[in-house]
Design an enzyme around this catalytic site. Structure first.
Site, PDB file in Angstrom:
ATOM      1  CB  CYS A  65      18.709  15.510  12.431  1.00 29.07           C
ATOM      2  SG  CYS A  65      18.339  15.154  14.168  1.00 29.07           S
ATOM      3  CB  CYS A  69      20.648  20.658  18.176  1.00 26.25           C
ATOM      4  SG  CYS A  69      19.876  19.229  18.978  1.00 26.25           S
ATOM      5  CB  CYS A  72      23.094  20.295  14.860  1.00 25.73           C
ATOM      6  SG  CYS A  72      23.270  18.772  13.935  1.00 25.73           S
ATOM      7  CB  CYS A 109      32.994   7.412  17.458  1.00 29.07           C
ATOM      8  SG  CYS A 109      34.226   7.524  18.784  1.00 29.07           S
ATOM      9  CB  CYS A 142      32.144   4.851  21.157  1.00 26.16           C
ATOM     10  SG  CYS A 142      31.089   6.051  22.015  1.00 26.16           S
ATOM     11  CB  CYS A 202      31.549   8.745  25.785  1.00 28.51           C
ATOM     12  SG  CYS A 202      32.335  10.043  24.798  1.00 28.51           S
ATOM     13  NE  ARG A 272      37.342  10.989  22.677  1.00 26.80           N
ATOM     14  CZ  ARG A 272      36.254  10.279  22.967  1.00 26.80           C
ATOM     15  NH1 ARG A 272      35.076  10.642  22.492  1.00 26.80           N
ATOM     16  NH2 ARG A 272      36.349   9.216  23.746  1.00 26.80           N
TER      17      ARG A 272
END
Length: 417
Positions: A65, A69, A72, A109, A142, A202, A272
């Site tokens: 990626c 972040c 992550c 998901c 999702c 979400c 969740r």
């Protein structure tokens, strides 16, 4: 406790607690913890009974990626030894999803690392959604693909997506401390795009990154204002090879207090328990089912979770039941409302700021990853404080509990479901 009685009453009315009340929940003592869980449990059972919704993650594209972040394992510069692979084909993703559905999941998901999808990526995911729904007509899908450009949410909706996940992760005031390659406002914009396109929004948070109680309350109040149908609560998984590898700030007790605070602030929303529950809640996971009505089944994006069979046994042993495919997750007033928002309804739903003003996590995607001094609270006799609190002291590091995923999507081994 006067505080807890007040919070239960407000939760049953969908009324927003004050910030001082939310902070007081986080500041309660361990001696009061079971009382806090019991109170929040009353609100959870009022809106969701004893049902537990199961969700299943499929990591469509892992690692590499370009975003930075700090939490992550897939970030730019990450040295975490995770699986790295490019896009799964639609039939591969459908096969991976089938394992979770066979285990009892009702939502799949679909997550992909990256800043956001290209139009070609949206085509790929659209083909995958169709492949999954061709095999499983009733499944909820999702998508969690990062920042959305104009029109992309509508295209995903047309392809059959039911929801879109993009987490706020932390408070606006501290967001720049964990990510520099995009902004908090970028994340808010994507949640709003999903909502406007008719997708169920979400959006959640990550706890355990060194934030203060005020930061946690800030992000949860911001989430309530954004009006998501589901709020995933991730507990940081401190991967070796990431900037936050040494951040072990959570105890099982603090995790329960955080979940209780989220339930009081967003009483009628699908809360969740997402990434990191096995790492930080540990043997207290069954108790957390009294607060949250939704969990992920099996593994996460780049880390291994509890065995799917153990998840099902935990739910049954704790006196709960798996939500069936034909059951509606949300309370009727939310499920039937235009846009499904939890504060857009008359009567102070979970997004109204009248009283208080108020992404994907690469290790848990689709909403998943992965105390204070004693004082008097004006509303009621709880050991807590409404003053500014420092980040909690570091806890014992447990790197032995962090296991990199080596099975399922992107491998030749059977998934954990």
């Amino acid at each position: 406790m006067d505080l807890l009685n007040t919070l239960v009453d407000k939760g049953l009315r969908r009324e927003l607690p004050t910030r001082e009340e939310a902070l007081a929940v986080l500041a309660t003592s361990d001696d009061d913890l079971l009382d806090v869980v019991a109170a929040a449990g009353k609100v959870r059972r009022h809106w969701f009974g004893r049902r537990v919704k199961l969700n299943y993650l499929v990591n469509l594209k892992s690692g590499l990626c370009p975003e930075d972040c700090s939490y992550c394992s897939q970030r730019l510069g990450s040295k975490a030894e995770i699986l790295k692979y490019t896009w799964l084909k639609p039939d591969e993703a459908s096969q991976a999803a089938a394992a979770g559905l066979a285990g009892g999941a009702k939502r799949v998901c679909l997550v992909a690392s990256g800043r956001g999808p290209t139009d070609r990526d949206v085509d790929r995911v659209s083909d995958t959604i169709k492949a999954i729904k061709d095999q499983n007509e009733d499944v909820e899908v999702c998508a969690c693909l990062g920042l959305l450009s104009d029109g992309q949410a509508e295209r995903l909706r047309e392809a059959g997506a039911d929801a879109y996940n993009h987490n706020l992760n932390t408070s606006e005031s501290t967001y720049g401390d964990i990510t520099t390659t995009h902004t908090y406002a970028d994340r808010v914009d994507t949640v709003q795009k999903a909502h406007a396109a008719g997708l169920s929004a979400c959006s959640g948070l990550i706890a355990g990154m060194g934030e203060s109680d005020e930061d946690l309350v800030d992000v949860v109040y911001s989430l309530r204002a954004l009006d998501p149908d589901s709020v995933p609560v991730n507990f940081l998984i401190p991967f070796e090879g990431t900037p936050l590898a040494k951040e072990w700030n959570l105890t099982p007790q603090r995790c329960l207090r955080i979940l209780a605070m989220v339930r009081f602030v967003c009483p009628d929303v699908e809360v969740r328990i997402a990434g990191g529950r096995e790492v930080h809640l540990r043997t207290m996971q069954p108790l957390a089912l009294n607060l949250a009505n939704s969990i992920f089944l099996g593994d996460y994006l780049t880390s291994e979770g509890q065995a799917g069979k153990a998840d099902l046994e935990m739910i049954a042993d704790a006196g709960f039941e798996v939500e069936g495919a034909g059951e509606v997750t949300l309370p009727e007033h939310r499920a039937t409302a235009a846009g499904g928002g939890c504060g857009s309804h008359e009567g102070a739903g979970c997004g109204s700021e009248a009283e208080a003003g108020c992404g994907s996590h690469a290790d848990a995607g689709c909403g998943s990853h992965a105390d204070a001094g004693c004082g008097s609270h004006a509303g009621g006799g709880v050991c807590g404080t409404a003053a500014v609190t420092a980040a909690p002291a570091a806890q014992e590091a447990r790197p032995d509990l962090v296991a990199v995923r080596r099975r399922g999507a992107g491998t030749d081994l059977a998934p954990n479901a």
